[in-house]
Scaffold this motif. Structure first.
Motif, PDB file in Angstrom:
ATOM      1  N   UNK A 185       0.759  -1.236   0.103  1.00 45.67           N
ATOM      2  CA  UNK A 185      -0.229  -0.020   0.125  1.00 45.67           C
ATOM      3  C   UNK A 185       0.766   1.218  -0.225  1.00 45.67           C
ATOM      4  N   UNK A 186       2.090   1.139   0.185  1.00 44.07           N
ATOM      5  CA  UNK A 186       2.997   2.236   0.242  1.00 44.07           C
ATOM      6  C   UNK A 186       3.451   2.648  -1.393  1.00 44.07           C
ATOM      7  N   UNK A 187       2.974   3.783  -1.870  1.00 47.20           N
ATOM      8  CA  UNK A 187       3.342   3.944  -3.137  1.00 47.20           C
ATOM      9  C   UNK A 187       4.650   4.599  -3.559  1.00 47.20           C
ATOM     10  N   UNK A 223      17.336   6.357  -8.932  1.00 45.87           N
ATOM     11  CA  UNK A 223      16.927   7.106  -7.772  1.00 45.87           C
ATOM     12  C   UNK A 223      15.544   6.343  -7.507  1.00 45.87           C
ATOM     13  N   UNK A 224      15.028   6.355  -6.366  1.00 41.68           N
ATOM     14  CA  UNK A 224      13.729   5.797  -5.960  1.00 41.68           C
ATOM     15  C   UNK A 224      13.273   6.428  -4.789  1.00 41.68           C
ATOM     16  N   UNK A 225      11.704   6.449  -4.674  1.00 34.20           N
ATOM     17  CA  UNK A 225      11.249   7.293  -3.597  1.00 34.20           C
ATOM     18  C   UNK A 225      10.026   6.312  -3.198  1.00 34.20           C
ATOM     19  N   UNK A 226       9.818   6.128  -1.836  1.00 36.97           N
ATOM     20  CA  UNK A 226       8.387   5.495  -1.467  1.00 36.97           C
ATOM     21  C   UNK A 226       7.949   6.090  -0.429  1.00 36.97           C
ATOM     22  N   UNK A 227       6.535   6.467  -0.325  1.00 39.11           N
ATOM     23  CA  UNK A 227       5.725   7.322   0.815  1.00 39.11           C
ATOM     24  C   UNK A 227       5.340   6.164   1.784  1.00 39.11           C
ATOM     25  N   UNK A 257      10.388   9.571   4.341  1.00 40.01           N
ATOM     26  CA  UNK A 257       9.922   8.433   3.585  1.00 40.01           C
ATOM     27  C   UNK A 257      11.238   7.549   3.092  1.00 40.01           C
ATOM     28  N   UNK A 258      11.000   6.665   2.416  1.00 37.38           N
ATOM     29  CA  UNK A 258      12.172   5.901   2.095  1.00 37.38           C
ATOM     30  C   UNK A 258      12.663   6.565   0.608  1.00 37.38           C
ATOM     31  N   UNK A 259      13.895   6.863   0.825  1.00 36.30           N
ATOM     32  CA  UNK A 259      14.758   7.591  -0.387  1.00 36.30           C
ATOM     33  C   UNK A 259      16.258   6.635  -0.610  1.00 36.30           C
ATOM     34  N   UNK A 260      16.009   6.358  -1.961  1.00 42.06           N
ATOM     35  CA  UNK A 260      17.335   5.789  -2.316  1.00 42.06           C
ATOM     36  C   UNK A 260      17.945   6.271  -3.516  1.00 42.06           C
ATOM     37  N   UNK A 279      15.686   5.147   5.345  1.00 39.43           N
ATOM     38  CA  UNK A 279      14.346   4.697   5.823  1.00 39.43           C
ATOM     39  C   UNK A 279      14.090   5.333   7.151  1.00 39.43           C
ATOM     40  N   UNK A 280      12.604   5.500   7.527  1.00 42.02           N
ATOM     41  CA  UNK A 280      12.384   5.946   8.807  1.00 42.02           C
ATOM     42  C   UNK A 280      12.987   4.750   9.999  1.00 42.02           C
TER      43      UNK A 280
END
Length: 748
Positions: free
Chosen positions: A339-341, A367-371, A383-386, A425-426
């Motif tokens: 459910x995390x887009x 690069x990647x991002x996930x809320x 949020x998740x940042x790569x 990540x958190x």
């Protein structure tokens, strides 16, 4: 309608199934050899082809019996048996009709197998005679062998190749013939091998002429039709350092040294067909190459340079067409993790000829991002940042057994890689830096592939871990063991490895469906880490941490040894059915400076390529089961693995294939861990902890890759000791025992 076709042999020593491929007509296909489903689909469609065209296309029209094809099949069977050495073979067939159905049964009568008891050679040319006799150790012919036409053809090809590699350009298959003399009262054959001038050659003088390479021309991005329009001013002479000159035309895409080392012949060399073929293959395999060819001609005059070639000289024209040197690509993908887009993007750049030596350099930015939402006890604003950057340099190298230009050379591709990745990540922040130097090469006609990781460095740095994650997972010993804590510590691995893969199919993909080849594949790998660092630390009396482990950059480096062995065998039943068998074992042992193998080097069981009754990382080690019954990604790993799989594969229709399978295996640890009860490997009871599964699958063959859908059911569950739950195959429960898998490629 043709209902069934059977074939049997009157003699048990001859397997009739081997001759099934010579039959001209077969009945409608059956799914898994049981039901003619494609025929049923076709019949359901009815006669209204405009409305049911799709069903007609998916189905299979009825096979109408044709007696002419049966007679042709008899002829094929007799010829095949005679070719195998059964010179008095015969065959017949019987028809059995029941209503509109016809059943055919073929019977082959091989008779006696004729063997060769005498071999004589008739070689007219004395040079031919000398060459063939000097290579007699490699002959396929010997006294006592069956009079097999296939073996005779192999011997013909060997002789022709031998003579062509000795300079005889005009030799072809027509030069070699066989005469078999039999007796009415004996099963022995006297074989005469004739090697002489053939009518296919232009004349007898050229047939026996031993050619050498005259002029060698290398054309860069110039068509064959344009060669005559090239002026002498466009020509560049290249000296190989041994006194030979190669003429180069057009804009040179490669350094002279690179061009020369990929051409296996020089002016003055005796003509050798294998060297011509190797040159073609080697040039075609360069990253910069779009097309390469070698054209030979018996030109007696060089019009461009005003030189007259000798009558036994061949002009070699090499045409080289290059690809675009630079390319850029962009990839964009969306993600949905529980459910995390999120989204990820990658930008790649490749240069296929960095230093004009066919070196390939590629650079990739990702690069990647996930809320992330709903994490209790963590910073909800994070949020998740790569972000990652990866660079690779591939350099084709030439390795000669001896430094002599006439020696055949083997090609080794070296790769240098560097990668940096950062993840925020958190729960934690992670930084990864890896670098490596490796070598890849093939041997045994590309059937044996080698990979040597000379050195590989992996550095993992954890700059920050949240207090919540540390308290709940790393410091709470009731929920996790040392494996988890070790996975979130700073880590340094310096390893070396060697991997070997032998594929009897050569370099063709083993991940594609095959109903034509009884092939097999063997894979072996071994790697070690930390040995050199441990030795240097011991000699230098380096500092140790509280656990008694040596440190490098204030990190206890990993030390372990790992070995893997994998075997896959494909058994072809017919053109639509095959059985595949797989067995794999693995062992990883920590020692010296480590108590635990790094997490990424440990084994897991279950999933689409293992025991398919369990999800990935849901099985093992041993009879261990997580406390809450859910997948425990950390604890459900081990350092011993065993997998055995059997799969029946069948063609269904269109691009669809089906499978039924049975899997068996598990993982274990080599030490007792308090949080992994029942996970240690023990010889006296490990077989009681083997998990088993069965199921069915569907494969969509898209030619270049296969999409796979498998459904597995648990058959033997090592979690439980009572028979009802230990053997779910007897007491199945779909909601508990079924697992669905989606994957790309075959499982083995």
């Amino acid at each position: 309608m043709l209902s069934s076709v059977k074939i049997k042999s009157a003699e048990k020593t001859v397997n009739a199934k081997n001759y099934d491929r010579y039959l001209k007509q077969h009945p409608n296909s059956k799914w898994f050899g049981l039901v003619k489903v494609p025929l049923g689909i076709y019949c359901i469609a009815g006669k209204d082809t405009s409305r049911h065209h799709a069903l007609h296309k998916l189905g299979e029209s009825p096979v109408v019996y044709d007696s002419v094809m049966s007679k042709n099949s008899l002829s094929n069977l007799r010829n095949a048996l005679i070719s195998a050495g059964y010179l008095k073979a015969d065959a017949n067939y019987t028809e059995r009709r029941k209503g509109y159905k016809t059943n055919i049964e073929y019977t082959i009568f091989p008779g006696p197998l004729y063997s060769i008891d005498n071999i004589e050679w008739n070689i007219e040319n004395p040079e031919f005679r000398k060459i063939v006799r000097n290579d007699s150790a490699n002959s396929h012919l010997f006294k006592g062998m069956a009079c097999d036409v296939n073996v005779l053809n192999e011997e013909r090809n060997r002789i022709v190749k031998l003579l062509q590699n000795s300079g005889y350009y005009n030799v072809n298959r027509d030069f070699v013939s066989f005469v078999a003399d039999t007796s009415a009262f004996s099963k022995n054959v006297s074989l005469l091998v004739n090697i002489s001038f053939a009518s296919g050659a232009r004349d007898s003088v050229k047939a026996y002429t031993r050619y050498h390479i005259g002029k060698v021309n290398f054309y860069y991005n110039i068509n064959e039709d344009s060669v005559e329009n090239i002026s002498k001013s466009q020509c560049d002479t290249v000296n190989d350092g041994y006194g030979s000159v190669v003429y180069s035309y057009g804009h040179a895409m490669l350094r002279n040294k690179t061009m020369l080392r990929n051409v296996y012949f020089r002016p003055g060399d005796i003509y050798n067909q294998s060297k011509i073929q190797n040159t073609y293959q080697r040039l075609g395999g360069l990253a910069i190459t779009d097309f390469a060819s070698v054209k030979l001609s018996e030109a007696e005059c060089d019009s461009m340079h005003g030189q007259k070639n000798s009558a036994d000289a061949l002009t070699a024209d090499i045409f080289f067409k290059s690809r675009n040197v630079n390319s850029i690509s962009f990839e964009l993908e969306g993600t949905n993790m529980a459910g995390d887009l999120g989204a990820a993007a990658a930008l790649s750049f490749e240069n296929r000829n960095v230093f004009k030596g066919a070196e390939s350099f590629d650079l990739k930015l990702r690069g990647a991002f996930e809320a992330i939402k709903g994490l209790k006890g963590y910073n909800n604003n994070e949020n998740y940042i790569e972000f990652g950057v990866e660079a690779n340099l591939k350099v084709p190298m030439l390795v000669r057994p001896l430094q002599h230009r006439h020696r055949m050379s083997s090609i080794v591709n070296s790769e240098i890689s560097l990668l940096y990745n950062t993840q925020d990540r958190p729960e934690f922040h992670r930084r990864t830096l890896t670098a490596g130097i490796r070598y890849l090469w093939n041997s045994w006609q590309n059937k044996l592939q080698h990979r040597l990781d000379l050195i590989s460095l992996n550095y993992v740095f954890m700059p920050w871990i949240s207090d919540t994650f540390r308290h709940d997972y790393l410091e709470n010993t009731s929920s996790r063991n040392s494996v988890l804590r070790y996975s979130y510590e700073d880590l340094f691995i310096m390893r070396s490895a060697y991997n070997m893969v032998y594929n009897s199919r050569g370099n063709r993909s083993s991940r594609l469906l095959d109903y034509t080849n009884n092939s097999y594949r063997v894979r072996f790998g071994i790697e070690t880490a930390g040995n050199l660092l441990y030795l240097l630390s011991h000699i230098l009396h380096s500092e140790k941490n509280a656990d008694g482990h040596y440190k490098l950059f204030n990190i206890a480096f990993a030390q372990y040894a790992k070995a893997d062995l994998d075997f896959v065998k494909n058994f072809v039943i017919d053109s639509r059915n095959a059985v595949a068998f797989h067995a794999g074992i693995g062992l990883a042992l920590p020692y010296g400076n480590a108590l635990i193998v790094p997490y990424e080097k440990r084994y897991f069981a279950g999933g689409a390529n293992s025991v398919r009754g369990w999800s990935v990382r849901e099985l093992g080690p041993g009879k261990y089961r997580s406390k809450d019954g859910k997948i425990d990604f950390i604890n459900q790993t081990g350092n011993i693995k065993l997998d055995v799989n059997l799969e029946y594969r069948t063609f269904l229709f269109w691009k669809l294939h089906g499978a039924v399978f049975a899997d068996c295996g598990n993982i274990w640890t080599t030490r007792n861990y308090s949080d992994q009860p029942g996970g240690k490997f023990q010889f006296n009871n490990f077989f009681k902890q083997l998990a088993a599964a069965y199921g069915i699958g569907l494969r969509l063959n898209l030619d270049y890759f296969v999409l796979r859908f498998d459904g597995g059911m648990k058959a033997v569950n090592p979690y439980y000791s009572n028979s009802r739950e230990h053997f779910p195959i007897i007491h199945p429960r779909f909601s508990r025992d079924f697992t669905f898998h989606f994957a790309v490629g075959l499982p083995f």
